[in-house]
Design an enzyme around this catalytic site. Structure first.
Site, PDB file in Angstrom:
ATOM      1  CG  HIS A 120      -1.959  -1.103   1.142  1.00  8.27           C
ATOM      2  ND1 HIS A 120      -2.609  -1.583   2.253  1.00  8.27           N
ATOM      3  CD2 HIS A 120      -2.419  -1.834   0.094  1.00  8.27           C
ATOM      4  CE1 HIS A 120      -3.434  -2.554   1.890  1.00  8.27           C
ATOM      5  NE2 HIS A 120      -3.333  -2.729   0.583  1.00  8.27           N
ATOM      6  CB  CYS A 131       5.378  14.140 -13.968  1.00  9.34           C
ATOM      7  SG  CYS A 131       6.459  14.615 -12.607  1.00  9.34           S
TER       8      CYS A 131
HETATM    9  C1  BV8 Z   1      -8.187  -1.787  -5.460  1.00  9.48           C
HETATM   10  C2  BV8 Z   1      -2.755   3.257   2.363  1.00  9.48           C
HETATM   11  C3  BV8 Z   1      -8.821  -1.925  -7.736  1.00  9.48           C
HETATM   12  C4  BV8 Z   1      -3.484   4.538   2.609  1.00  9.48           C
HETATM   13  C5  BV8 Z   1      -4.509   1.541   2.441  1.00  9.48           C
HETATM   14  C6  BV8 Z   1     -14.484   0.383  -4.731  1.00  9.48           C
HETATM   15  C7  BV8 Z   1     -13.582   0.749  -5.723  1.00  9.48           C
HETATM   16  C8  BV8 Z   1     -12.343   0.123  -5.840  1.00  9.48           C
HETATM   17  C9  BV8 Z   1     -11.971  -0.813  -4.912  1.00  9.48           C
HETATM   18  C10 BV8 Z   1     -12.873  -1.123  -3.914  1.00  9.48           C
HETATM   19  C11 BV8 Z   1     -14.134  -0.566  -3.816  1.00  9.48           C
HETATM   20  N1  BV8 Z   1     -14.781  -1.114  -2.742  1.00  9.48           N
HETATM   21  C12 BV8 Z   1     -13.966  -1.999  -2.140  1.00  9.48           C
HETATM   22  C13 BV8 Z   1     -12.822  -2.005  -2.837  1.00  9.48           C
HETATM   23  C14 BV8 Z   1     -11.657  -2.720  -2.527  1.00  9.48           C
HETATM   24  C15 BV8 Z   1     -10.867  -1.834  -1.579  1.00  9.48           C
HETATM   25  C16 BV8 Z   1     -11.117  -2.400  -0.203  1.00  9.48           C
HETATM   26  O1  BV8 Z   1     -10.539  -3.400   0.125  1.00  9.48           O
HETATM   27  N2  BV8 Z   1     -11.998  -1.778   0.588  1.00  9.48           N
HETATM   28  C17 BV8 Z   1     -12.268  -2.369   1.899  1.00  9.48           C
HETATM   29  C18 BV8 Z   1     -12.409  -1.298   2.956  1.00  9.48           C
HETATM   30  C19 BV8 Z   1     -13.520  -3.227   1.768  1.00  9.48           C
HETATM   31  N3  BV8 Z   1      -9.480  -1.951  -1.977  1.00  9.48           N
HETATM   32  C20 BV8 Z   1      -8.921  -1.012  -2.750  1.00  9.48           C
HETATM   33  O2  BV8 Z   1      -9.458   0.000  -3.097  1.00  9.48           O
HETATM   34  C21 BV8 Z   1      -7.515  -1.357  -3.205  1.00  9.48           C
HETATM   35  N4  BV8 Z   1      -7.415  -1.112  -4.608  1.00  9.48           N
HETATM   36  O3  BV8 Z   1      -8.964  -2.637  -5.166  1.00  9.48           O
HETATM   37  O4  BV8 Z   1      -8.000  -1.333  -6.735  1.00  9.48           O
HETATM   38  C22 BV8 Z   1      -8.301  -1.431  -9.005  1.00  9.48           C
HETATM   39  C23 BV8 Z   1      -7.614  -2.321  -9.845  1.00  9.48           C
HETATM   40  C24 BV8 Z   1      -7.169  -1.854 -11.061  1.00  9.48           C
HETATM   41  C25 BV8 Z   1      -7.356  -0.511 -11.426  1.00  9.48           C
HETATM   42  C26 BV8 Z   1      -8.010   0.377 -10.546  1.00  9.48           C
HETATM   43  C27 BV8 Z   1      -8.480  -0.080  -9.327  1.00  9.48           C
HETATM   44  C28 BV8 Z   1      -6.510  -0.461  -2.503  1.00  9.48           C
HETATM   45  C29 BV8 Z   1      -6.531  -0.738  -1.024  1.00  9.48           C
HETATM   46  C30 BV8 Z   1      -5.374   0.021  -0.347  1.00  9.48           C
HETATM   47  C31 BV8 Z   1      -5.934   1.151   0.493  1.00  9.48           C
HETATM   48  N5  BV8 Z   1      -4.844   1.801   1.213  1.00  9.48           N
HETATM   49  N6  BV8 Z   1      -3.471   2.149   3.033  1.00  9.48           N
HETATM   50  C32 BV8 Z   1      -3.357   4.995   4.024  1.00  9.48           C
HETATM   51  O5  BV8 Z   1      -2.702   4.314   4.853  1.00  9.48           O
HETATM   52  O6  BV8 Z   1      -3.891   6.082   4.321  1.00  9.48           O
HETATM   53  S1  BV8 Z   1      -5.360   0.350   3.283  1.00  9.48           S
HETATM   54  C33 BV8 Z   1      -5.233   0.522   4.966  1.00  9.48           C
HETATM   55  O7  BV8 Z   1      -5.920  -0.622   5.472  1.00  9.48           O
HETATM   56  C34 BV8 Z   1      -3.852   0.443   5.597  1.00  9.48           C
HETATM   57  O8  BV8 Z   1      -2.829   0.149   4.692  1.00  9.48           O
HETATM   58  C35 BV8 Z   1      -4.022  -0.749   6.553  1.00  9.48           C
HETATM   59  O9  BV8 Z   1      -2.825  -1.384   6.807  1.00  9.48           O
HETATM   60  C36 BV8 Z   1      -4.907  -1.552   5.701  1.00  9.48           C
HETATM   61  C37 BV8 Z   1      -5.541  -2.808   6.151  1.00  9.48           C
HETATM   62  O10 BV8 Z   1      -6.067  -2.636   7.370  1.00  9.48           O
HETATM   63  P1  BV8 Z   1      -5.264  -3.394   8.578  1.00  9.48           P
HETATM   64  O11 BV8 Z   1      -3.808  -3.247   8.372  1.00  9.48           O
HETATM   65  O12 BV8 Z   1      -5.801  -4.744   8.678  1.00  9.48           O
HETATM   66  O13 BV8 Z   1      -5.612  -2.463   9.738  1.00  9.48           O
HETATM   67  P2  BV8 Z   1      -6.934  -2.531  10.562  1.00  9.48           P
HETATM   68  O14 BV8 Z   1      -6.973  -1.294  11.375  1.00  9.48           O
HETATM   69  O15 BV8 Z   1      -8.054  -2.870   9.666  1.00  9.48           O
HETATM   70  O16 BV8 Z   1      -6.729  -3.817  11.504  1.00  9.48           O
HETATM   71  C38 BV8 Z   1      -5.697  -3.837  12.461  1.00  9.48           C
HETATM   72  C39 BV8 Z   1      -5.853  -5.162  13.176  1.00  9.48           C
HETATM   73  O17 BV8 Z   1      -4.826  -5.262  14.143  1.00  9.48           O
HETATM   74  C40 BV8 Z   1      -7.178  -5.270  13.944  1.00  9.48           C
HETATM   75  O18 BV8 Z   1      -7.766  -6.523  13.651  1.00  9.48           O
HETATM   76  C41 BV8 Z   1      -6.752  -5.209  15.420  1.00  9.48           C
HETATM   77  O19 BV8 Z   1      -7.540  -6.057  16.228  1.00  9.48           O
HETATM   78  C42 BV8 Z   1      -5.343  -5.726  15.355  1.00  9.48           C
HETATM   79  N7  BV8 Z   1      -4.467  -5.230  16.406  1.00  9.48           N
HETATM   80  C43 BV8 Z   1      -4.478  -4.013  17.002  1.00  9.48           C
HETATM   81  N8  BV8 Z   1      -3.450  -3.934  17.880  1.00  9.48           N
HETATM   82  C44 BV8 Z   1      -2.779  -5.115  17.813  1.00  9.48           C
HETATM   83  C45 BV8 Z   1      -3.418  -5.939  16.872  1.00  9.48           C
HETATM   84  N9  BV8 Z   1      -2.992  -7.186  16.574  1.00  9.48           N
HETATM   85  C46 BV8 Z   1      -1.889  -7.635  17.226  1.00  9.48           C
HETATM   86  N10 BV8 Z   1      -1.220  -6.894  18.136  1.00  9.48           N
HETATM   87  C47 BV8 Z   1      -1.625  -5.648  18.453  1.00  9.48           C
HETATM   88  N11 BV8 Z   1      -0.938  -4.929  19.369  1.00  9.48           N
HETATM   89 ZN    ZN Z   2       5.677  16.397 -11.674  1.00  5.93          ZN
END
Ligand code: BV8
Ligand code: ZN
Length: 260
Positions: A120, A131
Site C-alpha cells: 500500500h 508526472c
Molecule cells: C483496489 C494506504 C482496484 C493509505 C490503504 C471500490 C472501488 C475500488 C476498490 C474497492 C471498492 N470497494 C472496495 C474495494 C476494494 C478496496 C477495499 O478493500 N476496501 C475495503 C475497505 C472493503 N481496496 C482497494 O481500493 C484497493 N485497490 O482494489 O483497486 C483497481 C484495480 C485496477 C485498477 C483500478 C483499481 C486499494 C486498497 C489500499 C488502500 N490503502 N493504506 C493509508 O494508509 O492512508 S489500506 C489501509 O488498510 C492500511 O494500509 C491498513 O494497513 C490496511 C488494512 O487494514 P489493517 O492493516 O488490517 O488495519 P486494521 O486497522 O483494519 O486492523 C488492524 C488489526 O490489528 C485489527 O484486527 C486489530 O484487532 C489488530 N491489532 C491491534 N493492535 C494489535 C493488533 N494485533 C496484534 N497486536 C496488536 N498490538
Molecule cells: Zn511532476
C-alpha cells in the site's frame, strides 16, 4: 497465551519458504493508531477510508496532505516495537522469508528487516500526482499542534501537486510488489498473518492463495478476524508479546538467558 501448538513450532523450524503478512496491528504497540480504530483530535470526524482516496485529495488537497504529514510525523517520533524486531529476527532463522506489509510506515525497516514488500505504498516516499516523479519528504512535518490544512509541495519537474506515496482506495496496487506477493503466497509453506483485520482487498486475498497452495497458516491478532475457521493456528494476543514468545519457543538456545 495458550501453549504453542507443536505443529507450528515444528514448521517454524523446518519451513524453507515463510511469508509474514502484516497490518496496522503490528505498529499499534509503537503508538501508531491502526487504520480502523477511532481517529482522534483534528480528524476525529473523518473516516480514514474517506480521506484515503483520490477524490478526497482532489476535493481538499491541503486537508489530505496535512493528515498524511501528521501521520508521518507520528511515525518519525515512533520506535519499532518487539513485534517488528521479532519479525526481523525470524528472517535470520528461516532460509527464505518474505515480509509483505499493508503498512505505510518504515518501522519494519528500522527494526532491521531487509526487503519489505509494501503493498500500500510508503508515507516516506511522496511523489508528484501529475508526472509521478519522487519528491523528497519535507523535513520536520508538524506533529503538535497538528495542522488542519497544509498546502502540498509542488513538483520540481512539472509544478504538479505532490501527493502522499501511498495507495488510496480505488487505486491499483504497485504491480511489481503485487506480483512478488502473489508468487510468495503461492509458494509459501508457512503463512503468518499478523496484526491485520484481513478486510482490505486484494491484499487479504493472499491468505486464500496460501491456503489453496497448501501452506500452514497462522493468525496472530488482538481480536478475531472472522477467518479463524480457515486458519490452522490462531494466536489471540498482542503481536509484541506473541511473536517474541514464538521465537523463544522455536529457538530456545538463541534466547537462553545468560547464566547469572
Ligand atoms: C483496489 C494506504 C482496484 C493509505 C490503504 C471500490 C472501488 C475500488 C476498490 C474497492 C471498492 N470497494 C472496495 C474495494 C476494494 C478496496 C477495499 O478493500 N476496501 C475495503 C475497505 C472493503 N481496496 C482497494 O481500493 C484497493 N485497490 O482494489 O483497486 C483497481 C484495480 C485496477 C485498477 C483500478 C483499481 C486499494 C486498497 C489500499 C488502500 N490503502 N493504506 C493509508 O494508509 O492512508 S489500506 C489501509 O488498510 C492500511 O494500509 C491498513 O494497513 C490496511 C488494512 O487494514 P489493517 O492493516 O488490517 O488495519 P486494521 O486497522 O483494519 O486492523 C488492524 C488489526 O490489528 C485489527 O484486527 C486489530 O484487532 C489488530 N491489532 C491491534 N493492535 C494489535 C493488533 N494485533 C496484534 N497486536 C496488536 N498490538
Ligand atoms: Zn511532476
Amino acid at each position: 497465551m495458550s501453549a504453542l501448538d507443536p505443529r507450528l513450532l515444528q514448521r517454524l523450524r523446518c519451513a524453507q519458504r515463510v511469508v509474514v503478512f502484516t497490518g496496522a496491528g503490528v505498529s499499534a504497540e509503537s503508538g501508531v493508531p491502526t487504520f480502523r480504530e477511532k481517529q482522534s483530535g483534528l480528524w476525529q470526524r473523518f473516516d480514514p477510508a474517506e480521506l484515503a482516496t483520490p477524490a478526497a485529495f482532489r476535493r481538499d488537497p491541503a486537508r489530505v496532505w496535512a493528515w498524511y504529514e501528521w501521520r508521518r510525523a507520528r511515525i518519525l517520533a515512533a520506535q519499532p516495537n518487539a513485534a517488528h524486531r521479532a519479525i526481523a529476527e525470524l528472517a535470520r532463522h528461516v532460509p527464505q522469508l518474505t515480509l509483505i506489509t499493508q503498512n505505510v510506515d518504515d518501522l519494519h525497516e528500522r527494526a532491521g528487516s531487509g526487503e519489505v514488500v509494501h503493498l500500500h505504498g510508503e508515507l516516506a516516499r511522496p511523489r508528484c500526482a501529475e508526472c509521478g516523479r519522487p519528491h523528497p519528504a519535507p523535513a520536520d512535518p508538524p506533529l503538535e499542534p497538528p495542522q488542519a490544512h497544509l498546502d502540498p509541495p509542488r513538483c520540481a519537474s512539472c509544478g504538479g501537486q505532490v501527493r502522499p506515496g501511498v495507495v488510496w482506495f480505488g487505486e491499483p496496487l504497485p504491480q511489481a510488489h503485487w506480483q512478488h506477493a502473489l508468487e510468495a503466497a503461492r509458494c509459501a509453506e508457512l503463512f503468518i498473518c499478523c496484526g491485520s483485520s484481513l478486510l482490505v482487498q486484494p491484499a487479504a486475498s493472499l491468505l486464500d492463495l496460501a491456503i489453496e497452495a497448501g501452506a500452514f497458516t497462522v493468525q496472530i491478532n488482538a481480536e478475531p478476524t472472522g477467518r479463524e475457521e480457515t486458519i490452522a493456528v490462531v494466536l489471540c494476543g498482542r503481536a509484541g508479546e506473541v511473536l517474541p514468545q514464538l521465537l523463544a519457543a522455536a529457538w530456545p538456545a538463541a534466547h537462553a538467558k545468560p547464566a547469572p
